[in-house]
Design a protein around this motif. Structure first.
Motif, PDB file in Angstrom:
ATOM      1  N   PRO A 136       0.808  -1.226   0.000  1.00 40.34           N
ATOM      2  CA  PRO A 136       0.000   0.000   0.000  1.00 40.34           C
ATOM      3  C   PRO A 136       0.840   1.274   0.000  1.00 40.34           C
ATOM      4  CG  PRO A 136      -0.866  -1.579   1.588  1.00 40.34           C
ATOM      5  CD  PRO A 136       0.457  -2.118   1.117  1.00 40.34           C
ATOM      6  N   ALA A 137       2.114   1.171   0.371  1.00 40.46           N
ATOM      7  CA  ALA A 137       3.001   2.336   0.339  1.00 40.46           C
ATOM      8  C   ALA A 137       3.186   2.883  -1.071  1.00 40.46           C
ATOM      9  CB  ALA A 137       4.362   1.978   0.936  1.00 40.46           C
ATOM     10  N   ILE A 138       2.764   2.117  -2.071  1.00 36.69           N
ATOM     11  CA  ILE A 138       2.941   2.566  -3.444  1.00 36.69           C
ATOM     12  C   ILE A 138       2.141   3.834  -3.736  1.00 36.69           C
ATOM     13  CG2 ILE A 138       1.045   1.308  -4.584  1.00 36.69           C
ATOM     14  CD1 ILE A 138       3.157   0.517  -6.742  1.00 36.69           C
ATOM     15  N   PHE A 139       1.027   4.043  -3.028  1.00 30.84           N
ATOM     16  CA  PHE A 139       0.222   5.237  -3.289  1.00 30.84           C
ATOM     17  C   PHE A 139       0.973   6.509  -2.900  1.00 30.84           C
ATOM     18  CE2 PHE A 139      -3.022   1.879  -2.861  1.00 30.84           C
ATOM     19  CZ  PHE A 139      -3.620   2.018  -4.101  1.00 30.84           C
ATOM     20  N   ASP A 140       1.728   6.448  -1.816  1.00 26.04           N
ATOM     21  CA  ASP A 140       2.558   7.590  -1.454  1.00 26.04           C
ATOM     22  C   ASP A 140       3.665   7.811  -2.483  1.00 26.04           C
ATOM     23  OD1 ASP A 140       1.102   8.091   0.853  1.00 26.04           O
ATOM     24  OD2 ASP A 140       2.389   6.833   2.115  1.00 26.04           O
ATOM     25  N   ALA A 141       4.181   6.715  -3.036  1.00 29.51           N
ATOM     26  CA  ALA A 141       5.221   6.836  -4.063  1.00 29.51           C
ATOM     27  C   ALA A 141       4.653   7.442  -5.344  1.00 29.51           C
ATOM     28  CB  ALA A 141       5.835   5.466  -4.346  1.00 29.51           C
ATOM     29  N   PHE A 142       3.413   7.086  -5.704  1.00 28.48           N
ATOM     30  CA  PHE A 142       2.774   7.720  -6.861  1.00 28.48           C
ATOM     31  C   PHE A 142       2.754   9.236  -6.676  1.00 28.48           C
ATOM     32  CE2 PHE A 142      -0.105   3.755  -7.520  1.00 28.48           C
ATOM     33  CZ  PHE A 142       0.889   3.135  -8.255  1.00 28.48           C
ATOM     34  N   ASP A 143       2.344   9.662  -5.493  1.00 26.37           N
ATOM     35  CA  ASP A 143       2.268  11.095  -5.211  1.00 26.37           C
ATOM     36  C   ASP A 143       3.657  11.730  -5.230  1.00 26.37           C
ATOM     37  OD1 ASP A 143      -0.475  10.795  -4.896  1.00 26.37           O
ATOM     38  OD2 ASP A 143      -0.363  10.620  -2.712  1.00 26.37           O
ATOM     39  N   LYS A 144       4.622  11.041  -4.652  1.00 27.67           N
ATOM     40  CA  LYS A 144       5.985  11.561  -4.564  1.00 27.67           C
ATOM     41  C   LYS A 144       6.555  11.872  -5.943  1.00 27.67           C
ATOM     42  CE  LYS A 144      10.656  10.097  -3.203  1.00 27.67           C
ATOM     43  NZ  LYS A 144      11.447   9.038  -2.517  1.00 27.67           N
ATOM     44  N   TYR A 145       6.310  10.980  -6.908  1.00 25.84           N
ATOM     45  CA  TYR A 145       6.887  11.149  -8.232  1.00 25.84           C
ATOM     46  C   TYR A 145       5.965  11.901  -9.198  1.00 25.84           C
ATOM     47  CZ  TYR A 145      10.375   7.747  -6.712  1.00 25.84           C
ATOM     48  OH  TYR A 145      11.366   7.097  -6.037  1.00 25.84           O
ATOM     49  N   GLY A 146       4.783  12.275  -8.732  1.00 24.71           N
ATOM     50  CA  GLY A 146       3.879  13.043  -9.584  1.00 24.71           C
ATOM     51  C   GLY A 146       3.146  12.219 -10.626  1.00 24.71           C
ATOM     52  N   PHE A 147       2.971  10.916 -10.365  1.00 26.82           N
ATOM     53  CA  PHE A 147       2.196  10.091 -11.279  1.00 26.82           C
ATOM     54  C   PHE A 147       0.719  10.326 -10.995  1.00 26.82           C
ATOM     55  CE2 PHE A 147       6.233   8.177 -11.897  1.00 26.82           C
ATOM     56  CZ  PHE A 147       6.200   7.566 -13.139  1.00 26.82           C
ATOM     57  N   GLY A 148      -0.038  10.651 -12.038  1.00 25.62           N
ATOM     58  CA  GLY A 148      -1.419  11.072 -11.861  1.00 25.62           C
ATOM     59  C   GLY A 148      -2.408   9.943 -11.910  1.00 25.62           C
ATOM     60  N   ASP A 149      -3.518  10.166 -12.618  1.00 30.13           N
ATOM     61  CA  ASP A 149      -4.630   9.228 -12.568  1.00 30.13           C
ATOM     62  C   ASP A 149      -4.489   8.071 -13.539  1.00 30.13           C
ATOM     63  OD1 ASP A 149      -7.186   8.514 -11.458  1.00 30.13           O
ATOM     64  OD2 ASP A 149      -8.035   9.014 -13.423  1.00 30.13           O
ATOM     65  N   ARG A 150      -3.684   8.213 -14.567  1.00 30.27           N
ATOM     66  CA  ARG A 150      -3.536   7.108 -15.524  1.00 30.27           C
ATOM     67  C   ARG A 150      -2.127   7.147 -16.101  1.00 30.27           C
ATOM     68  NH1 ARG A 150      -7.605   4.389 -19.449  1.00 30.27           N
ATOM     69  NH2 ARG A 150      -9.096   5.340 -18.019  1.00 30.27           N
ATOM     70  N   PHE A 151      -1.440   6.029 -16.015  1.00 31.34           N
ATOM     71  CA  PHE A 151      -0.057   5.993 -16.470  1.00 31.34           C
ATOM     72  C   PHE A 151       0.380   4.547 -16.628  1.00 31.34           C
ATOM     73  CE2 PHE A 151      -0.217   6.349 -11.861  1.00 31.34           C
ATOM     74  CZ  PHE A 151       0.538   5.269 -11.442  1.00 31.34           C
ATOM     75  N   SER A 152       1.509   4.355 -17.253  1.00 36.21           N
ATOM     76  CA  SER A 152       2.091   3.025 -17.396  1.00 36.21           C
ATOM     77  C   SER A 152       2.763   2.626 -16.088  1.00 36.21           C
ATOM     78  CB  SER A 152       3.123   3.018 -18.525  1.00 36.21           C
ATOM     79  OG  SER A 152       3.941   1.862 -18.441  1.00 36.21           O
ATOM     80  N   ILE A 153       2.355   1.495 -15.545  1.00 39.39           N
ATOM     81  CA  ILE A 153       2.958   1.022 -14.306  1.00 39.39           C
ATOM     82  C   ILE A 153       4.425   0.654 -14.526  1.00 39.39           C
ATOM     83  CG2 ILE A 153       2.303  -1.411 -14.589  1.00 39.39           C
ATOM     84  CD1 ILE A 153       2.263   0.632 -11.278  1.00 39.39           C
ATOM     85  N   VAL A 154       4.780   0.258 -15.745  1.00 38.66           N
ATOM     86  CA  VAL A 154       6.176  -0.035 -16.051  1.00 38.66           C
ATOM     87  C   VAL A 154       7.008   1.240 -15.939  1.00 38.66           C
ATOM     88  CG1 VAL A 154       7.771  -0.760 -17.862  1.00 38.66           C
ATOM     89  CG2 VAL A 154       5.670  -2.050 -17.473  1.00 38.66           C
ATOM     90  N   ASP A 155       6.487   2.360 -16.465  1.00 31.90           N
ATOM     91  CA  ASP A 155       7.195   3.635 -16.334  1.00 31.90           C
ATOM     92  C   ASP A 155       7.420   3.977 -14.857  1.00 31.90           C
ATOM     93  OD1 ASP A 155       7.193   3.887 -19.066  1.00 31.90           O
ATOM     94  OD2 ASP A 155       5.579   5.379 -19.138  1.00 31.90           O
ATOM     95  N   PHE A 156       6.400   3.733 -14.055  1.00 32.21           N
ATOM     96  CA  PHE A 156       6.536   4.019 -12.629  1.00 32.21           C
ATOM     97  C   PHE A 156       7.613   3.153 -11.988  1.00 32.21           C
ATOM     98  CE2 PHE A 156       5.619   2.640  -8.323  1.00 32.21           C
ATOM     99  CZ  PHE A 156       5.747   3.841  -7.641  1.00 32.21           C
ATOM    100  N   TYR A 157       7.578   1.852 -12.255  1.00 31.67           N
ATOM    101  CA  TYR A 157       8.569   0.956 -11.651  1.00 31.67           C
ATOM    102  C   TYR A 157       9.993   1.355 -12.031  1.00 31.67           C
ATOM    103  CZ  TYR A 157       4.995  -2.374 -10.065  1.00 31.67           C
ATOM    104  OH  TYR A 157       3.934  -2.982  -9.427  1.00 31.67           O
TER     105      TYR A 157
END
Length: 198
Positions: A136-157
């Protein structure tokens, strides 16, 4: 569950098919064929925030043991990615501890990594199965890196692996069928029959 099939993902519903497993269900549509997207706004309120949760592409059929996967999820890991040595053009790159370091397309020679000195030849190349167990810590990481509502999860990783531990899980005797195309359905049916008869 991430769903895209001939622009008809709306045919799928959040029913009670997984109720015997004690799992909360959620569907996330993919914007176009060939993409792997994630929509935090659809998932954030639907999952338990104190334990890892499963994300599974709906067009993947496999014999994965989910209890085995849970055992592979290391303490402190942001995500555990189900991968295999199957033949493909695109691979995640892992070090000797099975920690994610990057990605490569062997057909084009493209390499993506937050580590500028990465040597793909010294990395373990493993193909992603579209199945991951996520903290569940991934949601904070989404916010940290500025990933919004729709994106490639591979790009995030590939962005997050510089700061967070993301690990590979290679299931033994793993069978996987991608049923994103109708001509794969007979193989998927045979795989399901084998799993149910075991």
């Amino acid at each position: 569950v991430s769903a895209f099939l001939l622009n008809r993902s709306s045919d799928l519903t959040e029913g009670d098919s997984f109720a015997p497993l004690g799992m909360t269900k959620g569907l996330s549509s993919r914007p176009s064929e060939g993409t792997l997207s994630f929509r935090p706004s659809e998932a954030r309120g639907e999952i338990c925030h104190n334990e890892p949760f499963l994300v599974h592409n709906v067009d993947i059929v496999s014999n994965l043991d989910l209890n085995w996967l849970r055992e592979q999820h290391r303490e402190g890991a942001l995500a555990t990615l189900v991968v295999s040595e199957r033949k493909t053009q695109r691979y995640f790159l892992f070090d000797e501890d099975n920690r994610l370091k990057g990605w490569t397309n062997i057909a084009t020679g493209e390499v993506r990594s937050p580590f500028p000195d990465i040597d793909p030849g010294r990395c373990r190349k493993l193909a992603f199965a579209g199945i991951h167990l996520i903290s569940p810590a991934i949601f904070d990481a989404f916010d940290k890196y500025g990933f919004g509502d729709r994106f490639s999860i591979v790009d995030f990783y590939l962005r997050a692996c510089a700061d967070y531990p993301i690990y590979a899980a290679v299931p033994p005797d793993f069978t996987l069928v991608d049923v994103g195309k109708f001509d794969a359905l007979p193989e998927a049916e045979a795989t399901c029959a084998t799993i149910l008869n075991d």
